[in-house]
Design a protein around this motif. Sequence first.
Motif, PDB file in Angstrom:
ATOM      1  N   ALA A 222       0.841  -1.197   0.000  1.00 17.48           N
ATOM      2  CA  ALA A 222       0.000   0.000   0.000  1.00 17.48           C
ATOM      3  C   ALA A 222       0.877   1.248   0.000  1.00 17.48           C
ATOM      4  O   ALA A 222       2.066   1.202   0.341  1.00 17.48           O
ATOM      5  CB  ALA A 222      -0.905  -0.013   1.225  1.00 17.48           C
ATOM      6  N   LYS A 223       0.289   2.372  -0.375  1.00 16.00           N
ATOM      7  CA  LYS A 223       1.031   3.639  -0.369  1.00 16.00           C
ATOM      8  C   LYS A 223       1.503   3.958   1.042  1.00 16.00           C
ATOM      9  O   LYS A 223       0.917   3.513   2.026  1.00 16.00           O
ATOM     10  CB  LYS A 223       0.145   4.767  -0.898  1.00 16.00           C
ATOM     11  N   ALA A 224       2.529   4.773   1.134  1.00 15.43           N
ATOM     12  CA  ALA A 224       3.156   5.070   2.434  1.00 15.43           C
ATOM     13  C   ALA A 224       2.144   5.631   3.441  1.00 15.43           C
ATOM     14  O   ALA A 224       2.208   5.323   4.632  1.00 15.43           O
ATOM     15  CB  ALA A 224       4.302   6.056   2.241  1.00 15.43           C
ATOM     16  N   ASP A 225       1.176   6.426   2.967  1.00 15.29           N
ATOM     17  CA  ASP A 225       0.229   7.028   3.920  1.00 15.29           C
ATOM     18  C   ASP A 225      -0.828   6.034   4.410  1.00 15.29           C
ATOM     19  O   ASP A 225      -1.636   6.352   5.275  1.00 15.29           O
ATOM     20  CB  ASP A 225      -0.446   8.258   3.305  1.00 15.29           C
ATOM     21  N   GLN A 226      -0.821   4.806   3.846  1.00 16.92           N
ATOM     22  CA  GLN A 226      -1.755   3.772   4.293  1.00 16.92           C
ATOM     23  C   GLN A 226      -1.129   2.829   5.320  1.00 16.92           C
ATOM     24  O   GLN A 226      -1.780   1.893   5.778  1.00 16.92           O
ATOM     25  CB  GLN A 226      -2.246   2.949   3.090  1.00 16.92           C
ATOM     26  N   ALA A 227       0.143   3.057   5.651  1.00 23.94           N
ATOM     27  CA  ALA A 227       0.830   2.212   6.648  1.00 23.94           C
ATOM     28  C   ALA A 227       0.580   2.760   8.055  1.00 23.94           C
ATOM     29  O   ALA A 227       0.057   3.864   8.234  1.00 23.94           O
ATOM     30  CB  ALA A 227       2.321   2.163   6.347  1.00 23.94           C
ATOM     31  N   TYR A 228       0.940   1.965   9.048  1.00 26.46           N
ATOM     32  CA  TYR A 228       0.792   2.346  10.459  1.00 26.46           C
ATOM     33  C   TYR A 228       2.210   2.503  11.007  1.00 26.46           C
ATOM     34  O   TYR A 228       2.940   1.522  11.133  1.00 26.46           O
ATOM     35  CB  TYR A 228       0.015   1.271  11.219  1.00 26.46           C
ATOM     36  N   GLU A 229       2.592   3.737  11.323  1.00 26.67           N
ATOM     37  CA  GLU A 229       3.991   4.049  11.657  1.00 26.67           C
ATOM     38  C   GLU A 229       4.182   4.180  13.170  1.00 26.67           C
ATOM     39  O   GLU A 229       3.245   4.458  13.912  1.00 26.67           O
ATOM     40  CB  GLU A 229       4.398   5.377  10.993  1.00 26.67           C
ATOM     41  N   ASP A 230       5.455   4.007  13.568  1.00 29.87           N
ATOM     42  CA  ASP A 230       5.868   4.232  14.961  1.00 29.87           C
ATOM     43  C   ASP A 230       5.228   3.259  15.943  1.00 29.87           C
ATOM     44  O   ASP A 230       4.731   3.652  16.992  1.00 29.87           O
ATOM     45  CB  ASP A 230       5.557   5.686  15.389  1.00 29.87           C
ATOM     46  N   ILE A 231       5.216   1.996  15.574  1.00 35.03           N
ATOM     47  CA  ILE A 231       4.726   0.951  16.474  1.00 35.03           C
ATOM     48  C   ILE A 231       5.925   0.091  16.871  1.00 35.03           C
ATOM     49  O   ILE A 231       6.634  -0.419  16.003  1.00 35.03           O
ATOM     50  CB  ILE A 231       3.665   0.072  15.764  1.00 35.03           C
TER      51      ILE A 231
END
Length: 471
Positions: free
Chosen positions: A19-28
């Motif tokens: 998926a596009k970068a803005d669809q990922a879940y970051e800082d977990i």
Amino acid sequence: MSRRVVRQSKFRHVFGQAAKADQAYEDIRVSKVTWDSSFCAVNPKFLAIIVEAGGGGAFIVLPLAKTGRVDKNYPLVTGHTAPVLDIDWCPHNDNVIASASDDTTIMVWQIPDYTPMRNITEPIITLEGHSKRVGILSWHPTARNVLLSAGGDNVIIIWNVGTGEVLLSLDDMHPDIIHSVCWNSNGSLLATTCKDKTLRIIDPRKGQVVAERARPHEGARPLRAVFTADGKLLSTGFSRMSERQLALWDPNNFEEPVALQEMDTSNGVLLPFYDPDSSIVYLCGKGDSSIRYFEITDEPPFVHYLNTFSSKEPQRGMGFMPKRGLDVSKCEIARFFKLHERKCEPIIMTVPRKSDLFQDDLYPDTPGPEPALEADEWLSGQDAEPVLISLRDGYVPPKHRELRVTKRNILDARPPSGPRRSQSASDAPLSQHTLETLLEEIKALREQVQAQEQRITALENMLCELVDGTD
């Protein structure tokens, strides 16, 4: 005589795409525990990931739409006193998740549809019965509130979560640590793999091993096994030369595999994710940066290699979305949630089609959220296939449903949810979690009353119009 060279299959051109970068879940901060579970569980509403937690075990639950950077103070689900090893969403209630831990307990949690203000610390129920750590959880595919757990004590326990009782305990079938457990499609049989390198098929209600195969793979590293839709078994393991293998077995004839695929030489245990609707198995190795997928058919060579999705970064774990959570308008047939060290990235598997109409052949009716049996019906010997739903109009998750625990004498000291007690409210302090649940229920009831009043007004207007017309 013309010979068909290319095998006909609608899944030959399945391709994976991150998926596009803005669809990922970051800082977990994904858990670093050395345990061969997927560390991730997903359903059409939520994404749950086991995370690093000081002084105990925790996991984070995010609404699927909450993509982007996750606030470092985002509430966690905390309650275990040691690391969480496995999590699994209930297939019949998208707001209920079970967690298993190194602290020997299993906890079942109700996740609210709104974002809680602080950590969720009170499970609906705590299940205690194992003497060592619990590393495997699996909900029954068709019976309500039936949960299986397997622990380091080499015991499998099947629970009725609705009452907190042990339904069955299988404690003399595995001489060593259990590596994987899988239900068949209607939940009448289990397939297990064990450190003693034996693949077993067990009838849990009879407490019998109905078939077994010693050393289905010659190598020393752990095996995994899953049932296919027609009752065969897919196993992943290692050859004597440490080559990773995928084998297909017919339980009625365990002598030789129906098919055997050799892949590469690597240490990572292959986690198989099987989709019964398309009969595709996806193999995700821990520490790999690829997902291989194969189609299983009724004709030789039975196991057909389709393709490999490759990326640059290795995976720490993997979540697999149930079919009802996919976007049918884009011909999406599978979605994975790949765990990195600090983020979770969706990977979408698509069959390329020009038409944007609903593709009947890609989406047969699939198991929905309604259970086919109650726990006591299953225990008494009844079997039922999953209750199927159509995905033609896409899937809309049902409203928040609360899991009711009917026995008050378990570890859960709160009043049972549902009709509230008639005693004065001051006889037990209400927790924050209970207050939030109450407020949510009141809000839902108000909305229902409002809808009923609007309906009554509309009916009264129709009645007036009819009376005026007859005059």
